[in-house]
Design an enzyme around this catalytic site. Structure first.
Site, mmCIF file in Angstrom:
data_model
loop_
_atom_site.group_PDB
_atom_site.id
_atom_site.type_symbol
_atom_site.label_atom_id
_atom_site.label_comp_id
_atom_site.label_asym_id
_atom_site.label_seq_id
_atom_site.Cartn_x
_atom_site.Cartn_y
_atom_site.Cartn_z
ATOM 1 N N ASP A 452 0.906 -1.184 -0.041
ATOM 2 C CA ASP A 452 -0.120 0.118 0.054
ATOM 3 C C ASP A 452 0.877 1.296 0.028
ATOM 4 O O ASP A 452 1.971 1.203 0.247
ATOM 5 C CB ASP A 452 -1.023 -0.002 1.555
ATOM 6 C CG ASP A 452 -2.293 0.576 1.076
ATOM 7 O OD1 ASP A 452 -2.328 1.452 0.170
ATOM 8 O OD2 ASP A 452 -3.134 0.344 1.858
ATOM 9 N N ASP A 520 -10.815 1.940 -3.033
ATOM 10 C CA ASP A 520 -11.399 1.835 -1.701
ATOM 11 C C ASP A 520 -12.870 1.860 -1.567
ATOM 12 O O ASP A 520 -13.650 1.509 -0.532
ATOM 13 C CB ASP A 520 -10.763 2.809 -0.638
ATOM 14 C CG ASP A 520 -9.607 2.497 -0.236
ATOM 15 O OD1 ASP A 520 -8.917 1.212 -0.351
ATOM 16 O OD2 ASP A 520 -8.737 3.371 0.340
HETATM 17 C C1 GLA Z 1 -5.796 1.939 2.071
HETATM 18 C C2 GLA Z 1 -6.238 0.923 1.448
HETATM 19 C C3 GLA Z 1 -7.117 0.132 2.116
HETATM 20 C C4 GLA Z 1 -6.553 -0.623 3.286
HETATM 21 C C5 GLA Z 1 -6.279 0.417 4.072
HETATM 22 C C6 GLA Z 1 -5.458 0.136 5.457
HETATM 23 O O1 GLA Z 1 -6.559 2.776 2.452
HETATM 24 O O2 GLA Z 1 -6.564 1.029 0.016
HETATM 25 O O3 GLA Z 1 -7.441 -1.101 1.299
HETATM 26 O O4 GLA Z 1 -5.595 -1.523 3.000
HETATM 27 O O5 GLA Z 1 -5.379 1.464 3.444
HETATM 28 O O6 GLA Z 1 -4.999 1.174 6.288
#
Ligand code: GLA
Length: 698
Positions: A452, A520
């Site tokens: 990420d 997300d």
């Molecule tokens: C980001 C990612 C999510 C998740 C969060 C965790 O927003 O896109 O899918 O992994 O971080 O903190």
């Protein structure tokens, strides 16, 4: 596929296109043609530059293949350099060429030189078997004894054939709203899309799509996708005489690069093509990616159905809780269990822990082994979340090494999501990041990483660099390098690329990571728009999509609708299974089993956008391979109650074959010709109803 050179004329021939350049009397490489095939190969040698007058130079108007800043050129340029004597203009003239074969590929290198400074700029064109996509990149070699500073170095200039205005398609997105397509007719001036955030970002995307009179099935579409997961810039311009050009590459904003004597700089590649209609563009790029670009190990394998814990447990992970989820995930048919954020350091929420990649003892008193053993015993593989480029000020790592984050001594560091960006251009930081991830992969049986990256860069001071403006470039290279090293050492590792959802979707990330987290936003209605934009140039296989129980939009949608949307990409499950009823789990079992039957078709088949919410009140896509076709239909929310029948003409079928499928409750058989030319009415019931229809080829 062939490459010909004929007295300074270069002809690149793919199955359906020609790309032609020629050196003119002044030694400048000009662009002659890109598009459909033209048999009169000799004609092109007769090309002559335009006349000049005092305000419009021939060079400024001509179609050049890679124009530098210098002389009488006033439009967006591809190349700018500062030479040791203070000269800031470049003159690139033809020096030599080379054609080489590498397996089934051909590579044409056209070497241009800036003679007084002993600088070579080599334009590279790679052609591959069975594709019209051409890969372009540029190499710069400093053969002098002095430092040359590169101020701008694009991956290519592209000239469009028609004098009439083109429509540029890109996106106007945001976090949780990626890939929202927008189109603009470029009549004059320069339209520039760029990223200054460090990554390729959620807002616009490092591609150009220029079309004329185009829809899914027809019209001219010229496109290019930059393989770069960092700051980029696309400049599309049209001059008074109607010439449209695109320049694409690494962003020159706050960028420069010290090219020392004997050194070489290679730009990211741009994959470009010409198509009749958007559907052909998408299918060309879809198969190009799965044939040639994605990391080799898993390129040809369908992606596993994964379970991800994020929306079920957020930061609140524990060994016991994750094991319970894993039991249900395996029971419904998931093949891979990924534990998301929260397992490391002192991570309770997003204020602390990033940088401390050791297992949190309170949450996992015996380490991750009991959980991983359980996941493996349940027949799934195990994956883990990292955000390796980041650090929270509240972390052991930052307390020990505050200087490891990008910073300026006189400026207050801006926090975004309570975190800072690590300076990966430092060897020690890069090694640390590699080591902590490698240690985890070596200690535990982890075969999947979700990588990420959750913030845009700021205060990008990097004192370690001779030229700190190289950081934008060097950081991205470090990310690629770490990912490649991890994969090399752990041969079966798969890596998902995530940046707060789809902030790093580009062909650079897709050359090093196996797939992307698309967004997300898991609301299925929003998702359809996001997936629609994604599918224009990016491979369907890589589009991770989760079925969740988070209803952010407070919009009613049932499980069928959610599965319908997610099964159009790479199906994953992301809800809190512990809260589901047996009936809900059974729905999950049913759809996951169904997805396994159709995923080869979805992930590797031809893909057609039949209807979308911008133009229609139904969303329809179709995936076709030699055995079957899968039709997904989703009726929107804002439709009249009485418009429940939708007429759909299918695409991509074999016109002479018969297709068997369930139609309005009965088994039906229709020819491909009927389904494509006549089409069928589908009863979509009420709003937000959906259908998945599998048409088996007899
Ligand atoms: C980001 C990612 C999510 C998740 C969060 C965790 O927003 O896109 O899918 O992994 O971080 O903190």
């Amino acid at each position: 596929m062939k490459i010909l050179e004929n007295g300074g004329v270069f002809i690149l021939e793919t199955e359906n296109t020609h790309y032609i350049m020629a050196v003119d009397s002044e030694g400048v490489l000009n662009h002659l043609h890109w598009g459909g095939k033209c048999p009169e190969e000799d004609y092109f040698s007769t090309y002559k530059p335009w006349e000049r007058n005092s305000n419009h130079s021939a060079r400024d108007l001509s179609k050049t293949e890679f124009i530098p800043y210098g002389g009488t050129v006033y439009r967006p340029v591809c190349f700018m350099a500062t030479y040791p004597d203070g000269c800031r203009e470049a003159v690139l003239t033809y020096k030599d060429f080379n054609i080489s074969e590498d397996g089934d590929n051909f590579l044409l290198e056209i070497i241009l030189e800036d003679k007084p400074y002993n600088l070579d700029v080599t334009l590279c064109y790679k052609l591959r078997e069975n594709t019209d996509i051409i890969e372009r990149f540029v190499k710069v070699n400093n053969n002098s004894y002095s430092l040359v500073v590169l101020n701008k170095i694009s991956s290519g200039e592209f000239n469009l054939p028609s004098l009439r205005p083109y429509t540029s398609t890109n996106f106007n997105g945001a976090w949780a709203a990626e890939f929202r397509m927008e189109s603009t007719v470029i009549k004059n001036g320069v339209l520039s899309y760029d990223s200054r955030k460090g990554g390729s970002n959620h807002t616009v995307n490092p591609v150009f799509i220029l079309s004329q009179n185009a829809d899914e099935k027809q019209g001219d579409v010229f496109f290019g996708a930059l393989a770069w997961t960092g700051n980029f810039k696309t400049e599309i311009s049209r001059d008074f005489a109607g010439r449209t050009r695109a320049v694409i590459g690494i962003n020159d904003f706050d960028f420069s690069y010290n090219l020392h004597p004997g050194e070489e700089f290679i730009t990211p590649s741009v994959f470009c093509g010409y198509a009749k209609g958007f559907s052909s563009m998408s299918n060309q790029m879809n198969s190009f990616a799965t044939e040639y670009i994605l990391p080799e190990r898993y390129r040809k394998e369908p992606l596993p159905v994964l379970y991800n814990s994020w929306e079920a447990t957020w930061f609140n992970v524990s060994s016991e809780g994750q094991q319970k989820l894993a039991e249900l995930a395996a029971d419904i048919g998931c093949e891979l269990f990924v534990m998301d954020d929260g397992w490391f350091g002192q991570r309770k929420d997003d204020h602390a822990g990033l940088g401390d990649w050791y297992v949190n003892k309170k949450k996992f008193p015996e380490g991750l082994k009991p959980l991983i053993d359980k996941v493996k015993a349940l027949g799934m593989r195990f994956g883990l979340w990292f955000e390796p480029e980041m650090v929270n000020p509240d972390s052991d790592l930052f307390r020990a090494h505050p200087e490891w984050a990008y910073h300026y001594k006189t400026r207050k560091a801006s926090l975004l999501r309570n975190q800072l960006v690590l300076n990966l251009t430092r060897e020690d930081v890069k090694e640390y990041v590699f080591k902590v991830m490698d240690d985890m992969l070596s200690e535990y049986d982890i075969s999947y990483i979700k990588w990420d990256m959750n913030r845009a860069y700021s205060e990008t001071g990097a004192e370690n660099l001779e030229n700190p403006q190289e950081l934008w470039y060097r950081h991205v290279k470090a990310v690629y390098e770490i990912a490649d090293r991890l994969k090399k050492k752990h041969a079966d590792l798969q890596i998902e690329c995530c940046a707060s959802g789809g902030g790093r979707v580009d062909f650079g990330s897709l050359s090093h990571f196996d797939m992307v987290w698309t967004s997300d936003n898991t609301d299925p209605l929003d998702r359809l728009e996001i997936q629609h934009g994604f599918s224009l140039l990016y491979p369907i296989k890589c589009m991770r999509a989760w079925v969740t129980d988070t209803n952010r939009g407070s919009r009613p949608n049932d499980w069928d609708f959610r599965f319908n949307v997610t099964m159009q990409g790479s199906l994953s499950i992301g809800g809190n299974l512990l809260k589901y009823s047996e009936e809900e789990l059974e729905i999950h079992r049913k759809y996951i089993a169904m997805y396994k039957e159709i995923r080869n078709t979805v992930q590797f088949g031809s893909f057609y956008r039949l209807a979308n919410f911008k133009e229609d009140s139904i969303y329809a896509t179709e995936y076709v391979d030699e055995n079957q076709s899968v039709l997904f239909l989703c009726r929107g929310a804002n439709t009249f109650f009485n418009s429940k029948f939708y007429h759909i003409n299918l695409d991509g079928l074999d016109k002479d074959s018969q297709y068997k499928f369930e139609y309005e409750g009965k088994e039906a058989v229709f020819s491909g010709a009927y389904l494509m030319n006549v089409g069928l009415d589908f009863d979509m019931g009420g709003t937000l109803q959906s259908k998945i229809i599998v048409l088996k080829k007899a």
